[in-house]
Design an enzyme around this catalytic site. Structure first.
Site, mmCIF file in Angstrom:
data_model
loop_
_atom_site.group_PDB
_atom_site.id
_atom_site.type_symbol
_atom_site.label_atom_id
_atom_site.label_comp_id
_atom_site.label_asym_id
_atom_site.label_seq_id
_atom_site.Cartn_x
_atom_site.Cartn_y
_atom_site.Cartn_z
ATOM 1 N N GLN A 183 0.836 -1.199 0.000
ATOM 2 C CA GLN A 183 0.000 0.000 0.000
ATOM 3 C C GLN A 183 0.875 1.256 0.000
ATOM 4 O O GLN A 183 0.359 2.360 -0.101
ATOM 5 C CB GLN A 183 -0.885 0.037 1.254
ATOM 6 C CG GLN A 183 -1.952 -1.028 1.321
ATOM 7 C CD GLN A 183 -2.642 -1.064 2.667
ATOM 8 O OE1 GLN A 183 -2.608 -2.085 3.340
ATOM 9 N NE2 GLN A 183 -3.268 0.028 3.091
ATOM 10 N N PHE A 207 -6.053 -3.801 3.441
ATOM 11 C CA PHE A 207 -6.731 -3.628 4.739
ATOM 12 C C PHE A 207 -5.804 -3.080 5.811
ATOM 13 O O PHE A 207 -6.088 -3.210 7.001
ATOM 14 C CB PHE A 207 -7.375 -4.946 5.200
ATOM 15 C CG PHE A 207 -8.251 -5.596 4.166
ATOM 16 C CD1 PHE A 207 -9.384 -4.940 3.712
ATOM 17 C CD2 PHE A 207 -7.921 -6.819 3.620
ATOM 18 C CE1 PHE A 207 -10.194 -5.512 2.736
ATOM 19 C CE2 PHE A 207 -8.725 -7.400 2.640
ATOM 20 C CZ PHE A 207 -9.860 -6.745 2.199
ATOM 21 N N GLU A 232 0.465 -1.668 4.724
ATOM 22 C CA GLU A 232 0.821 -0.254 4.862
ATOM 23 C C GLU A 232 2.283 -0.143 5.287
ATOM 24 O O GLU A 232 3.001 0.753 4.865
ATOM 25 C CB GLU A 232 -0.103 0.419 5.888
ATOM 26 C CG GLU A 232 0.129 1.913 6.010
ATOM 27 C CD GLU A 232 -0.882 2.611 6.901
ATOM 28 O OE1 GLU A 232 -2.016 2.122 7.051
ATOM 29 O OE2 GLU A 232 -0.514 3.667 7.465
ATOM 30 N N ARG A 254 -4.710 7.121 17.266
ATOM 31 C CA ARG A 254 -6.065 7.121 16.711
ATOM 32 C C ARG A 254 -7.061 6.508 17.701
ATOM 33 O O ARG A 254 -8.238 6.881 17.720
ATOM 34 C CB ARG A 254 -6.114 6.433 15.343
ATOM 35 C CG ARG A 254 -7.348 6.819 14.542
ATOM 36 C CD ARG A 254 -7.359 6.219 13.148
ATOM 37 N NE ARG A 254 -6.787 7.073 12.121
ATOM 38 C CZ ARG A 254 -7.425 8.098 11.531
ATOM 39 N NH1 ARG A 254 -8.660 8.399 11.876
ATOM 40 N NH2 ARG A 254 -6.840 8.802 10.607
ATOM 41 N N ARG A 282 -7.689 -1.570 8.896
ATOM 42 C CA ARG A 282 -8.938 -0.820 8.687
ATOM 43 C C ARG A 282 -9.544 -0.296 9.997
ATOM 44 O O ARG A 282 -10.080 -1.062 10.800
ATOM 45 C CB ARG A 282 -9.934 -1.733 7.968
ATOM 46 C CG ARG A 282 -10.977 -0.993 7.158
ATOM 47 C CD ARG A 282 -11.726 -1.978 6.311
ATOM 48 N NE ARG A 282 -12.632 -1.309 5.378
ATOM 49 C CZ ARG A 282 -13.346 -1.957 4.473
ATOM 50 N NH1 ARG A 282 -13.254 -3.274 4.362
ATOM 51 N NH2 ARG A 282 -14.142 -1.305 3.651
ATOM 52 N N PHE A 312 -7.646 1.355 12.230
ATOM 53 C CA PHE A 312 -6.364 1.841 12.746
ATOM 54 C C PHE A 312 -6.442 2.275 14.215
ATOM 55 O O PHE A 312 -6.077 3.386 14.568
ATOM 56 C CB PHE A 312 -5.925 3.020 11.859
ATOM 57 C CG PHE A 312 -4.449 3.308 11.808
ATOM 58 C CD1 PHE A 312 -3.590 2.517 11.074
ATOM 59 C CD2 PHE A 312 -3.910 4.402 12.474
ATOM 60 C CE1 PHE A 312 -2.226 2.811 10.989
ATOM 61 C CE2 PHE A 312 -2.551 4.707 12.411
ATOM 62 C CZ PHE A 312 -1.707 3.913 11.653
ATOM 63 N N THR A 334 -3.270 11.129 10.981
ATOM 64 C CA THR A 334 -3.143 11.928 12.203
ATOM 65 C C THR A 334 -1.797 12.655 12.244
ATOM 66 O O THR A 334 -1.655 13.656 12.927
ATOM 67 C CB THR A 334 -3.310 11.048 13.455
ATOM 68 O OG1 THR A 334 -2.333 10.007 13.429
ATOM 69 C CG2 THR A 334 -4.702 10.428 13.479
ATOM 70 N N ALA A 373 -5.692 5.388 5.662
ATOM 71 C CA ALA A 373 -6.373 6.431 6.422
ATOM 72 C C ALA A 373 -7.639 6.922 5.707
ATOM 73 O O ALA A 373 -8.092 8.037 5.952
ATOM 74 C CB ALA A 373 -5.431 7.595 6.731
ATOM 75 N N GLU A 405 -12.601 3.238 5.767
ATOM 76 C CA GLU A 405 -12.581 2.646 7.099
ATOM 77 C C GLU A 405 -13.877 2.771 7.905
ATOM 78 O O GLU A 405 -14.241 1.840 8.624
ATOM 79 C CB GLU A 405 -11.426 3.258 7.911
ATOM 80 C CG GLU A 405 -10.082 2.925 7.306
ATOM 81 C CD GLU A 405 -8.968 3.736 7.945
ATOM 82 O OE1 GLU A 405 -8.252 3.203 8.783
ATOM 83 O OE2 GLU A 405 -8.842 4.922 7.606
HETATM 84 N N1 LUZ Z 1 -1.789 5.421 8.818
HETATM 85 C C1 LUZ Z 1 -1.119 6.424 9.396
HETATM 86 C C2 LUZ Z 1 -3.121 5.304 8.939
HETATM 87 O O1 LUZ Z 1 0.099 6.480 9.298
HETATM 88 N N2 LUZ Z 1 -1.794 7.367 10.055
HETATM 89 C C3 LUZ Z 1 -3.123 7.335 10.207
HETATM 90 O O2 LUZ Z 1 -3.693 8.215 10.828
HETATM 91 C C4 LUZ Z 1 -3.822 6.254 9.644
HETATM 92 N N3 LUZ Z 1 -5.138 6.131 9.797
HETATM 93 C C5 LUZ Z 1 -5.768 5.094 9.277
HETATM 94 C C6 LUZ Z 1 -5.045 4.152 8.574
HETATM 95 N N4 LUZ Z 1 -3.747 4.263 8.406
HETATM 96 MO MO1 MOS Z 2 -5.340 1.452 6.435
HETATM 97 S S1 MOS Z 2 -5.584 0.721 8.273
HETATM 98 O O1 MOS Z 2 -6.067 2.822 6.188
HETATM 99 O O2 MOS Z 2 -4.134 0.906 5.578
#
Ligand code: LUZ
Ligand code: MOS
Length: 738
Positions: free
Chosen positions: A191, A222, A226, A304, A336, A338, A433, A502, A687
């Site tokens: 991702q 999901f 990331e 979060r 998803r 987070f 965030t 996010a 999300e």
């Molecule tokens: N990733 C991140 C995230 O680095 N910061 C976020 O606030 C976030 N929120 C949801 C999913 N991934």
């Molecule tokens: Mo996500 S938890 O927005 O990769």
């Protein structure tokens, strides 16, 4: 507009990592993971593997040309174990061979001696021993301790939510191909192409400009990809650099389940105080996050959780503290929501417990405390709230009172089956965030035949972002979608990208595309205005006219979300571009003899702003609901006390299938015309819907209590059929049949 991939997906023609044609001479990797969760490495003998048929080379920490480090937020995660191991499955060696089979076979010949150290799997134990990933954080609003003295009712409790396996259909993997002059192209199922590029740069010592990360699409992410696609890409790149051959590693499912982190399990303690009118005056909560053995994204997830700890409610006095606890599990990661879902479960449990003790419907407490526009979040942002609008629309549209009467009538007429109903309001903040991550770039080329090529940092993982990007282009140029192609995401085309995460991907990348297209359109309009006959020209003619006049038909644009900021010292600010709201009504039927259940209905009013693609958004909402129900009611990640994953296959880890989908999912959009920072005012949808699934836990809980009003049901999710059965027959009900 239809999802652009729908035809190719249906025909099985879409390209995933495993579909990329291999270059002759490609080699295949397999990882040897630590058999113990914690210990000192006394011996690592790879000679058996080296002599195994087909093996080309075995890599360990000694072969790292840069730094043996892949930690993103905190540098605390070695790529290869070096001296000690911290979780079962931690990579210790990477075998590269002429075939996948040869590589996997050789892994079995590696010998290790590890001196065991104590294993911690419980975040509360880790916290009590001072094993924290980062210092704890506390969000404060008002004066909780002071207000509790004024409260008519004070209720305390504890909750536990478990992890969740991402179970993307496509497992993690990478394919590294050597180009000339120490440049490597890496096809990665990630991702976050830039995160892969940074991690590989650190591990190999190559500059970022030598690393072209390319992603056509993912078979699901999901959140699991990331941050956790980085290690596998780094292993392939390292081997590629040493051997000057293409190296591929696509993880076998069990390796993926064992070696990668999951949604963070949380344990929490709460105290909630209400006045005589059921207004929540104070809420104190302490979260214990099970981070696993390294930071990964845990500090951001923790943050979060705090941001979403009051869900859709306005509570004037709040103290929320969160500990990120180091345990000997694989580093847990984005999933998803987070951390948001974990925070929301606790406030919903606190309200449910208060309702049960006071003998009122939880919905009464929920409704009475819904946030209004102008209310302040504990972190200082003022709400532009649709919480009441969503709730009211759900009441009108779905006739909640009739549903409630239906449940009660069913329950008085049936002994062995009971129904339960729960309301689940949701409020989710949109933006990373970390303010700096809220930026994106897009590159748009118009070719002389009028066709358009778009590159952004967005990764298509089934969520439909490429379709939305095409819609943006078509809206600006007024052209047919068939003229627009979204290219694979590449770090050589678009640099320094944030992960597709996010829920902000379509907003950020879509706005960058909007800026780029608007700039090109401005130039084309000028041509149309000054060229003889320009006003009558069609798109293709106009493009050619512009080219002949040497006007640029390309643009590279940048977007940064305006007006957002957050001061982590004060824990106050305005971190989110906007919030997404919604309300779900969940009805479940429980078989009180067996503990089995079905979900009758999930009826939703979802705040979409002005949905730019209702078909795609509906798909996201349906998928999110089912994934949330899975987390809350059936998916049970089990580690034993030695830190070994017991639920490491699909026969021991139950995910929702077609039969677990609610009999009815109704989705109604709350259409709002308010100006906001969403792309075309179409609010983010990735999300937020997952959290409607939390309602399934409370619907089932209510069904259990309808059967056994004195049943003891810990706030412990998932509420599996086994746990439902224990609740049904706990505390020796007098009226048990039989
Ligand atoms: N990733 C991140 C995230 O680095 N910061 C976020 O606030 C976030 N929120 C949801 C999913 N991934
Ligand atoms: Mo996500 S938890 O927005 O990769």
């Amino acid at each position: 507009m239809k999802h652009v991939d729908s035809a190719a997906h249906t025909r099985g023609e879409s390209i995933y990592l495993d579909d990329i044609p291999l270059i002759r001479g490609s080699l295949f990797g397999a990882v040897f993971g630590s058999p113990l969760a914690h210990g000192i490495v006394r011996r690592l003998d790879v000679s058996g593997a080296e002599q195994s048929p087909g093996v080309v080379r075995v890599f360990t920490f000694q072969d790292v040309t840069g730094q043996n480090q892949i930690g993103g937020i905190v540098p605390d995660e070695p790529l290869f174990a070096e001296g000690s191991v911290h979780f079962c499955g931690m990579p210790m060696a990477f075998v590269v061979a002429v075939s996948e089979t040869a590589a996997r076979h050789a892994v079995g010949k590696i010998i290790v001696e590890i001196e065991p150290l104590p294993v911690i799997t419980d975040p509360r134990v880790a916290q009590s021993e001072g094993e924290l990933i980062v210092p704890p954080r506390t969000f404060r609003l008002g004066d909780v301790d002071g207000v509790m003295a004024e409260c008519e009712h004070i209720i305390e409790g504890r909750t536990d939510t478990n992890g969740q396996e991402h179970l993307y259909i496509e497992t993690q993997g990478a394919y590294a191909v050597p180009l000339e002059n120490q440049t490597i192209r890496i096809y990665s199922s990630t991702q976050a192409p830039t995160a892969v590029q940074r991690a590989v740069s650190k591990v190999t010592g190559l500059a970022m400009h030598a690393l072209d990360i390319e992603v056509t699409r993912l078979g699901g992410g999901f959140g699991g990809k990331e941050d956790q696609a980085n290690g596998w890409a780094a292993l392939c790149a390292l081997a590629c650099l040493h051997l000057k051959k293409p190296v591929k590693y696509a993880m076998p499912r069990t390796d993926d389940m064992v070696m990668t982190g999951k949604r963070h399990p949380y344990s929490a303690d709460f105290t909630i105080g209400l006045d005589a009118n059921l207004k929540i005056l104070g809420y104190a909560v302490t979260f214990y996050q099970n981070a696993g053995a390294a930071a990964d994204l845990s500090p951001a997830v923790l943050e979060r959780t705090l941001f979403h700890c009051t869900n859709s409610y306005f509570i004037p006095n709040v103290r929320a503290t969160a500990y990120s606890c180091r345990t000997n599990l694989p580093p847990n990661t984005a999933f998803r929501g987070f951390g948001g879902p974990q925070g929301m479960f606790v406030i919903e449990a606190a309200i449910a417990k208060a309702a049960e003790i006071l003998g009122v419907p939880a919905a009464l407490i929920q409704k009475r405390n819904l946030q209004k526009t102008g209310d302040v979040f504990p972190y200082g942002q003022l709400a532009v709230s649709e919480a009441e609008a969503c709730w009211q629309k759900a009441e009108e549209l779905y006739d909640i009172e009739a549903l409630r009467r239906g449940v009660e009538e069913f329950n008085s007429a049936n002994k062995l089956f009971k129904k339960g109903l729960a309301m689940m309001p949701v409020c989710f903040g949109i933006s990373f965030t970390k303010t700096l991550m809220n930026q994106a770039r897009a590159q748009v080329h118009v070719y002389t035949d009028g066709s358009v090529s778009v590159s952004t940092g967005a990764v298509e993982m089934g969520q439909g972002v490429n379709t939305k990007i095409i819609q943006v282009v078509c809206a600006v140029f007024s052209i047919d979608p068939a003229l627009v192609k979204v290219q694979a995401t590449r770090t050589f085309s678009v640099a320094n990208t944030s992960p597709s995460a996010a829920s902000a991907t379509a907003d950020l990348n879509g706005k960058a595309v909007l800026i780029a297209c608007t700039a090109i359109m401005g130039r084309l309009k000028e041509v149309a205005a000054t060229e003889p006959g320009g006003q009558e020209m069609g798109w293709k003619q106009l493009v050619m006219a512009a080219f002949l006049r040497r006007v640029s038909l390309s643009e590279h644009a940048h977007y940064a979300t305006p007006d957002i900021h957050f001061d982590a010292g004060k824990e106050k600010g305005h971190p989110f571009a906007y919030h997404v709201y919604g309300t779900a009504i969940v009805v479940a039927t429980l078989d009180c003899l067996r503990g089995r259940y079905t979900l009758d209905a999930v009826k939703v009013v979802h705040d979409s702003g002005v949905s730019m693609n209702p078909t795609i958004d509906r798909g996201q909402i349906e998928g999110g609901i089912v994934q949330g129900i899975g987390w809350m009611t059936m998916e049970e990640v089990v580690y034993d006390e030695m830190g070994r994953l017991r639920s490491n296959t699909l026969s021991t880890y139950k995910v929702p299938d077609i039969y677990s989908v609610p009999s009815e999912i109704s989705i109604d959009f709350l259409h709002t015309e308010l100006d906001n920072l969403a792309i075309f005012r179409s609010k983010a949808v990735g999300e937020p819907p997952l959290m409607y699934g939390i309602g399934a836990y409370f619907a089932l809980r209510n069904a259990i209590l309808a059967f056994n009003p004195s049943g003891i049901i810990p706030f412990n999710a998932p509420l599996t059929p086994e746990k439902a059965l224990m609740g049904l027959y706990s505390n020796k009900p007098k009226h048990v049949v039989g």
